[in-house]
Design an enzyme around this catalytic site. Structure first.
Site, PDB file in Angstrom:
ATOM      1  N   ASN A  10       0.874  -1.183   0.000  1.00 36.58           N
ATOM      2  CA  ASN A  10       0.000   0.000   0.000  1.00 36.58           C
ATOM      3  C   ASN A  10       0.908   1.230   0.000  1.00 36.58           C
ATOM      4  O   ASN A  10       1.526   1.541   1.017  1.00 36.58           O
ATOM      5  CB  ASN A  10      -0.884  -0.031   1.261  1.00 36.58           C
ATOM      6  N   TRP A  11       0.957   1.885  -1.129  1.00 36.48           N
ATOM      7  CA  TRP A  11       1.871   3.026  -1.248  1.00 36.48           C
ATOM      8  C   TRP A  11       1.355   4.291  -0.574  1.00 36.48           C
ATOM      9  O   TRP A  11       2.060   5.286  -0.498  1.00 36.48           O
ATOM     10  CB  TRP A  11       2.155   3.299  -2.734  1.00 36.48           C
ATOM     11  N   LYS A  12       0.089   4.275  -0.152  1.00 36.86           N
ATOM     12  CA  LYS A  12      -0.499   5.464   0.500  1.00 36.86           C
ATOM     13  C   LYS A  12      -0.305   6.689  -0.398  1.00 36.86           C
ATOM     14  O   LYS A  12      -0.340   6.551  -1.616  1.00 36.86           O
ATOM     15  CB  LYS A  12       0.090   5.641   1.902  1.00 36.86           C
ATOM     16  N   HIS A  96      -9.280   1.300   5.143  1.00 35.16           N
ATOM     17  CA  HIS A  96      -7.973   1.474   5.790  1.00 35.16           C
ATOM     18  C   HIS A  96      -8.123   2.413   6.988  1.00 35.16           C
ATOM     19  O   HIS A  96      -8.928   3.345   6.945  1.00 35.16           O
ATOM     20  CB  HIS A  96      -6.959   2.041   4.788  1.00 35.16           C
ATOM     21  N   GLU A  98      -6.461   4.808   7.960  1.00 31.89           N
ATOM     22  CA  GLU A  98      -6.269   6.235   7.655  1.00 31.89           C
ATOM     23  C   GLU A  98      -7.540   6.820   7.050  1.00 31.89           C
ATOM     24  O   GLU A  98      -7.864   7.991   7.262  1.00 31.89           O
ATOM     25  CB  GLU A  98      -5.035   6.398   6.750  1.00 31.89           C
ATOM     26  N   GLU A 168      -5.014  -4.764  10.547  1.00 37.07           N
ATOM     27  CA  GLU A 168      -3.979  -3.756  10.744  1.00 37.07           C
ATOM     28  C   GLU A 168      -4.227  -3.009  12.053  1.00 37.07           C
ATOM     29  O   GLU A 168      -5.046  -2.085  12.100  1.00 37.07           O
ATOM     30  CB  GLU A 168      -3.990  -2.751   9.583  1.00 37.07           C
ATOM     31  N   GLY A 174       3.051   2.338  10.609  1.00 36.58           N
ATOM     32  CA  GLY A 174       3.996   3.441  10.437  1.00 36.58           C
ATOM     33  C   GLY A 174       4.772   3.796  11.693  1.00 36.58           C
ATOM     34  O   GLY A 174       5.419   4.826  11.768  1.00 36.58           O
ATOM     35  N   SER A 207       3.963  -2.133  10.103  1.00 34.87           N
ATOM     36  CA  SER A 207       5.418  -2.211  10.275  1.00 34.87           C
ATOM     37  C   SER A 207       6.016  -3.563   9.872  1.00 34.87           C
ATOM     38  O   SER A 207       6.951  -4.047  10.525  1.00 34.87           O
ATOM     39  CB  SER A 207       5.811  -1.849  11.713  1.00 34.87           C
ATOM     40  N   GLY A 229       5.427   1.395   4.387  1.00 32.44           N
ATOM     41  CA  GLY A 229       6.757   1.952   4.159  1.00 32.44           C
ATOM     42  C   GLY A 229       7.728   1.055   3.399  1.00 32.44           C
ATOM     43  O   GLY A 229       8.393   1.506   2.459  1.00 32.44           O
TER      44      GLY A 229
HETATM   45  P1  13P Z   1       3.512   0.416   7.497  1.00 30.88           P
HETATM   46  O1  13P Z   1       4.002  -0.865   6.898  1.00 30.88           O
HETATM   47  O2  13P Z   1       4.233   1.625   6.974  1.00 30.88           O
HETATM   48  O3  13P Z   1       3.439   0.342   8.986  1.00 30.88           O
HETATM   49  O4  13P Z   1       1.976   0.609   6.982  1.00 30.88           O
HETATM   50  C1  13P Z   1       1.083  -0.435   7.112  1.00 30.88           C
HETATM   51  C2  13P Z   1      -0.181  -0.109   6.408  1.00 30.88           C
HETATM   52  O5  13P Z   1      -0.932   0.746   6.813  1.00 30.88           O
HETATM   53  C3  13P Z   1      -0.481  -0.846   5.169  1.00 30.88           C
HETATM   54  O6  13P Z   1      -1.775  -0.609   4.733  1.00 30.88           O
END
Ligand code: 13P
Length: 246
Positions: A10-12, A96, A98, A168, A174, A207, A229
């Site tokens: 997931n590149w966000k 998600h 976020e 998640e 993150g 993470s 990430g």
């Molecule tokens: P990280 O791997 O950066 O913690 O993010 C996880 C995430 O939210 C994947 O959707």
């Protein structure tokens, strides 16, 4: 036979179209397809054309990070599922944390999106998980039960089976602090029972990186990882699978 591993990135809100092209130029040189591996990448909308081109060349799954449930109309700023289908998108991340916490998406909206994505013949990657406050308050399972039940309400068993689930925990996203493999396994095992289909695909996200991939992905009820990430570079992304295998 070893289980199939889903390695989804997931590149966000990262990776422009030019950066996406560069990623796949490099990825093509290092990626070795394997029968027990499914790689997927989810980019911002504006990079989807570049993603489609790169992903198709490399034979990996690709998708969007969100979609609106109406097909068209007065919904300023939104992107519809038919618009994504036109680019060849097959998977859409929904719910998600976020989206839930920064943009205030409620359970009911996520449920409508899940249904609309399924109706379009695409696969929702449904995210769910508790905040630190909810975990510390002993509400982890109550919160996740609400999130999952509202998303699955009214779906047929074959629709429930098609969804890819991603646990998640918000406190692990993150932060560099992943859930322990036991914590993640406990929730994924519980989720499988709640969902009521022993064969559904359940990913863990939060993470995930090369150094913790083996212990997490070796757990019985964890079918893969949704990676933030570490998915931004081909090396750190693919290292998750190689670390698991070695
Ligand atoms: P990280 O791997 O950066 O913690 O993010 C996880 C995430 O939210 C994947 O959707």
């Amino acid at each position: 036979m070893s289980k199939k591993i889903y390695l989804y990135g997931n590149w966000k809100m990262n990776m422009t179209a030019a950066e996406t092209k560069k990623f796949f130029d490099e990825f093509a040189g290092v990626y070795k397809p394997a029968s027990d591996l499914e790689v997927g990448v989810f980019s911002p909308f504006t990079s989807l054309w570049a993603l489609a081109e790169g992903a198709k060349k490399c034979g990996v799954v690709f998708g969007a990070q969100n979609a609106y449930y109406e097909a068209k109309g007065a919904f300023t700023g939104e992107v519809s599922i038919p618009m994504l289908a036109e680019i060849g998108v097959t998977h859409v991340i929904l719910g998600h944390s976020e989206r839930r916490h920064i943009f205030g998406e409620p359970d009911e909206m996520i449920a409508k999106k899940v249904k609309a994505v399924l109706d379009a013949g695409m696969i929702p990657v449904l995210c769910y998980g508790e905040t630190l406050e909810e975990r510390e308050g002993g509400n982890t399972f109550k919160v996740m039960e609400r999130q999952l039940k509202s998303a699955l309400e009214g779906l047929k068993p074959e629709e429930v089976a098609k969804i890819i689930y991603a646990y998640e925990p918000v406190w692990a996203i993150g932060t560099g602090k992943s859930a322990t493999s036991e914590q993640a396994q406990e929730v994924c095992e519980w989720s499988r029972k709640l969902i009521g289909d022993p064969k559904v695909v359940i990913l863990y996200g939060g993470s995930v990186k090369g150094s913790n991939a083996k212990e997490l992905l070796s757990m019985k009820d964890i079918d893969g990882a949704l990676v933030g990430g570490a998915s931004l570079k081909p090396g750190s992304f693919l290292e998750i699978y190689t670390a698991y295998k070695n």
